[in-house]
Design an enzyme around this catalytic site. Structure first.
Site, PDB file in Angstrom:
ATOM      1  CB  CYS A 280      -0.940  -0.050   1.201  1.00  0.00           C
ATOM      2  SG  CYS A 280      -2.384   1.016   1.075  1.00  0.00           S
ATOM      3  CG  HIS A 396      -3.188  -4.271   2.910  1.00  0.00           C
ATOM      4  ND1 HIS A 396      -2.249  -4.007   3.886  1.00  0.00           N
ATOM      5  CD2 HIS A 396      -3.501  -3.077   2.354  1.00  0.00           C
ATOM      6  CE1 HIS A 396      -2.024  -2.703   3.930  1.00  0.00           C
ATOM      7  NE2 HIS A 396      -2.770  -2.116   3.009  1.00  0.00           N
ATOM      8  CD  GLU A 398      -1.600  -7.236   5.249  1.00  0.00           C
ATOM      9  OE1 GLU A 398      -1.957  -6.091   5.589  1.00  0.00           O
ATOM     10  OE2 GLU A 398      -1.175  -7.502   4.110  1.00  0.00           O
TER      11      GLU A 398
END
Length: 433
Positions: A280, A396, A398
């Site tokens: 990001c 993202h 994760e």
């Protein structure tokens, strides 16, 4: 303290010459009453300590390969950090990142292929070799590390050190520093040790204490600040004002302290060819440090129909997905290969209102959204087995581990690269978890 033939429940019988300080685990002569390491008076031992053989080794034996490598690498890292800081905003050309990598010992140099144009610029920064000072892991660090490994039965081989800077969060009328546990756990699952650096204002004066670095993760945060971008020779994006800025207030407010630390660490990692995984805001920082430009606000500048950033109170804040088209033959295509057998599209999350406009030098596109926003890129020297890993992802993984197996594969590849990089830096080619 254990003296002479005294015995403790936690420690076998010691030789007459051994005196173990219960404060610092220092070893002294049998007749000592005060520790020569910490200066404190001895007292009865009340906690587990190392075995006599290991304790004597910490006093009379040679340092282990890990200890020698740690000392050498920390000294080299500190010297490189000093050289880059001295270069200021001209760090890319004075000397170039490639020249610094050669000086740091990451790649083999070939004098016959030296770039004459860039060689004249190297004088702006003091060469790493001329400022190098020896650094060794001192006896206190050595003894503490050995003692902890013995007590907790830890593996002897040191894991790669992956550095991450915290983010400031306001909770219960005070600021606290946080790092997402998803990142921490994924780093640990792949055998590396996360080293968390506080984003407080005075940390920059102690940044060298967190070195050496075997990997760097730069994740979420506020918009990159003008002051630090200019300091590092980056081009400023357009800025929102008035009501438009208020719409993304939590992102448009600058965090200069965090920027200062992360820009310094990423510049160091680029110069030292250290693995970088940037998400990001971190991917925007990576491109900007490589000379790229940023979109100040996607909605304003592109008029996109895709909402790349939703209000955190929106019920779909985490569940929202938009498509991206993956470029074949890239690391991203490799990580998500199981999910790309019959398509070239993935559905990813989105938490950003800015993005990469012009991609930085020596970076190659891996994915793009339908509105043209760049979603993933990498350095084409990518080679996990050689510790070469520079990747920027606008989404993202994760936070979508349940969506695709490839999300975990991103961290697996990064972890493998960190192990390989550490092995090469320590002088061992075949390091592995």
């Amino acid at each position: 303290m254990i003296k002479g033939n005294s015995q403790c429940n936690h420690l076998p019988l010691l030789a007459e010459v051994d005196v173990v300080c219960s404060h610092c685990a220092g070893i002294n002569q049998a007749n000592s009453n005060f520790c020569t390491m910490c200066g404190k008076a001895f007292k009865q031992c009340s906690f587990p300590v190392l075995s006599p053989v290991s304790l004597r080794a910490s006093r009379t034996g040679s340092p282990t390969d890990d200890e020698v490598a740690l000392g050498r690498r920390r000294g080299d890292s500190c010297n490189l950090l000093l050289s880059l800081t001295s270069a200021g905003a001209s760090w890319r050309t004075s000397p170039s990142a490639q020249d610094l990598a050669v000086a740091f010992g990451n790649v083999a140099s070939d004098p016959e292929k030296a770039d004459d144009e860039n060689s004249d610029k190297c004088s702006v920064v003091t060469p790493v070799s001329s400022v190098r000072t020896p650094f060794h892991a001192g006896p206190r660090w050595t003894q503490d590390a050995r003692r902890l490994r013995e007590v907790l039965k830890l593996r002897r081989q040191r894991p790669p050190r992956v550095l991450m800077v915290t983010r400031r969060h306001f909770r219960k009328n005070k600021y606290v520093d946080i790092v997402g546990e998803f990142h921490l756990e994924l780093v640990q699952e792949n055998g590396a040790a996360p080293v968390v650096i506080p984003r407080t204002t005075k940390t920059v004066f102690h940044l060298a204490e967190y070195l050496p670095m075997d990997g760097l993760i730069i994740a979420e945060g506020n918009d990159l600040s003008d002051e630090i971008m200019l300091k590092y020779g980056c081009q400023l994006p357009g800025r929102l004002e008035g009501e438009a800025a208020a719409k993304f207030a939590s992102d448009t407010e600058f965090d200069v302290s965090k920027d200062e630390l992360e820009f310094a660490l990423m510049r160091l990692a680029l110069a030292a060819s250290c693995p970088i995984l940037a998400f990001c805001r971190g991917s925007q920082m990576l491109s900007a440090l490589r000379g790229g430009t940023l979109i100040g606000d996607i909605e304003t500048e592109l008029g996109s129909s895709i909402s790349h950033l939703r209000d955190c109170a929106d019920p779909t804040y985490d569940s929202f997905r938009h498509p991206i088209r993956v470029t074949p033959g890239t690391p991203l295509a490799e990580w998500f290969s199981e999910s790309l057998k019959d398509t070239d599209e993935l559905l990813v999350n989105s938490y950003h209102h800015q993005g990469v406009k012009k991609l930085g030098e020596n970076l190659v596109e891996m994915a793009r959204a339908p509105d043209g926003v760049l979603e993933a890129f990498y350095d084409p020297t990518y080679d996990v087995k050689l510790g070469r890993f520079v990747v920027g992802l606008q989404f993202h993984p994760e936070r979508m581990l349940g969506d695709y197996p490839g999300c975990g594969a991103v961290y697996k590849a990064f972890g493998d690269a960190c192990w390989a990089y550490k092995g090469l830096q320590d002088g061992r080619v075949n390091d592995s978890p």
